[in-house]
Design a protein around this motif. Structure first.
Motif, mmCIF file in Angstrom:
data_model
loop_
_atom_site.group_PDB
_atom_site.id
_atom_site.type_symbol
_atom_site.label_atom_id
_atom_site.label_comp_id
_atom_site.label_asym_id
_atom_site.label_seq_id
_atom_site.Cartn_x
_atom_site.Cartn_y
_atom_site.Cartn_z
ATOM 1 N N GLU A 170 0.849 -1.246 0.190
ATOM 2 C CA GLU A 170 0.082 0.033 -0.194
ATOM 3 C C GLU A 170 0.722 1.118 0.107
ATOM 4 N N ARG A 199 -6.538 1.802 -7.572
ATOM 5 C CA ARG A 199 -6.564 3.408 -7.243
ATOM 6 C C ARG A 199 -7.900 3.554 -7.287
ATOM 7 N N GLU A 251 -5.277 9.533 -3.223
ATOM 8 C CA GLU A 251 -4.053 9.560 -2.391
ATOM 9 C C GLU A 251 -3.632 8.211 -2.463
ATOM 10 N N HIS A 252 -4.318 7.261 -2.761
ATOM 11 C CA HIS A 252 -4.015 6.109 -2.133
ATOM 12 C C HIS A 252 -3.844 5.029 -3.549
ATOM 13 N N GLY A 296 0.578 5.732 0.324
ATOM 14 C CA GLY A 296 -0.385 6.724 0.221
ATOM 15 C C GLY A 296 0.518 8.052 0.068
ATOM 16 N N SER A 347 -2.400 1.032 -4.464
ATOM 17 C CA SER A 347 -1.800 -0.437 -4.000
ATOM 18 C C SER A 347 -1.527 -1.107 -5.293
#
Lengths: 112, 112
Positions: free
Chosen positions: B22, B68, B72-73, B24, B75
């Motif tokens: 993960e 996605r 902001e994140h 961020g 994977s």
């Protein structure tokens, strides 16, 4: 194929010397060339960058010399310090490109 | 604060297990990347994401997929991990390809 090449996998210099790290590229469309510095256990971080309209970029002890005709560039680290010991990556991208291409890196060791 | 955070930092998995890495970022960057770093090979691009649910393969996408769902994140998923996926994985983000890439500290993955 490797579009960005760093000829030396490793380089050792004495403290106070100028370290010279070389990089070459194949794609004439590349016009932005950042150098990243990576310490063990960390991610790379931008050190200095140059655009192809310039032939030299200086930032403190770090200078990039760029030769568009020969498609190569070099990073000069003046008055090298042990704290400069790290891996240095040359990268390149084109204005129309979607991502930066990286060289394989040069591991610099500065010996006190 | 301009930070890219990767979790976990270290991971050991057995061959055939699923892996989730993960990442961020707090810079509202549209574009995010996953790279892997192996000795002598430099940084190899696995996937790019241009925004939520807008992902493209990089140079070595085989064996990987990404997700996605929030800007902001980002994977990285390995379905049924293989021993040759043992590597250090870096996430990065940028405003544009010709701007600075901000890297996380990396995830060291060992697949046994």
């Amino acid at each position: 194929q490797q579009q960005v090449r760093q000829s030396s996998q490793s380089l050792t210099v004495w403290e106070g010397e100028t370290a010279i790290l070389n990089c070459s590229y194949e794609n004439s469309a590349f016009d932005y060339f950042p150098w990243y510095q990576q310490f063990p256990g960390e991610g790379p971080a931008l050190l200095i960058a140059i655009r192809s309209v310039s032939d030299k970029k200086e930032d403190g002890r770090f200078t990039i010399f760029f030769n568009k005709r020969e498609k190569n560039l070099s990073l000069h680290i003046k008055d090298s310090q042990p704290g400069d010991s790290a891996t240095y990556f040359c990268a390149a991208t084109a204005n129309s490109g979607t991502y930066q291409r990286f060289g394989t890196g040069t591991k610099l060791q500065v010996v006190p | 604060d301009m930070k890219v955070t990767q979790m976990p930092r270290y991971l050991i998995k057995r061959m055939g297990e699923n892996v989730l890495l993960e990442c961020g970022q707090d810079m509202s960057h549209e574009t995010m990347y996953w790279y892997r770093q192996d000795p002598g090979l430099g940084l190899q691009l696995i996937y790019i994401s241009y925004d939520v649910d807008s992902n493209s393969e990089g140079d070595i996408p085989k064996g990987y997929r990404v997700s996605r769902k929030k800007r902001e994140h980002f994977s990285l998923i390995l379905d049924s991990a293989k021993t040759n996926q043992t590597s250090v994985y870096f996430c990065a983000s940028t405003g544009t390809p010709q701007n600075t890439l901000y890297f996380g500290a990396g995830t060291r993955l060992s697949v046994l």
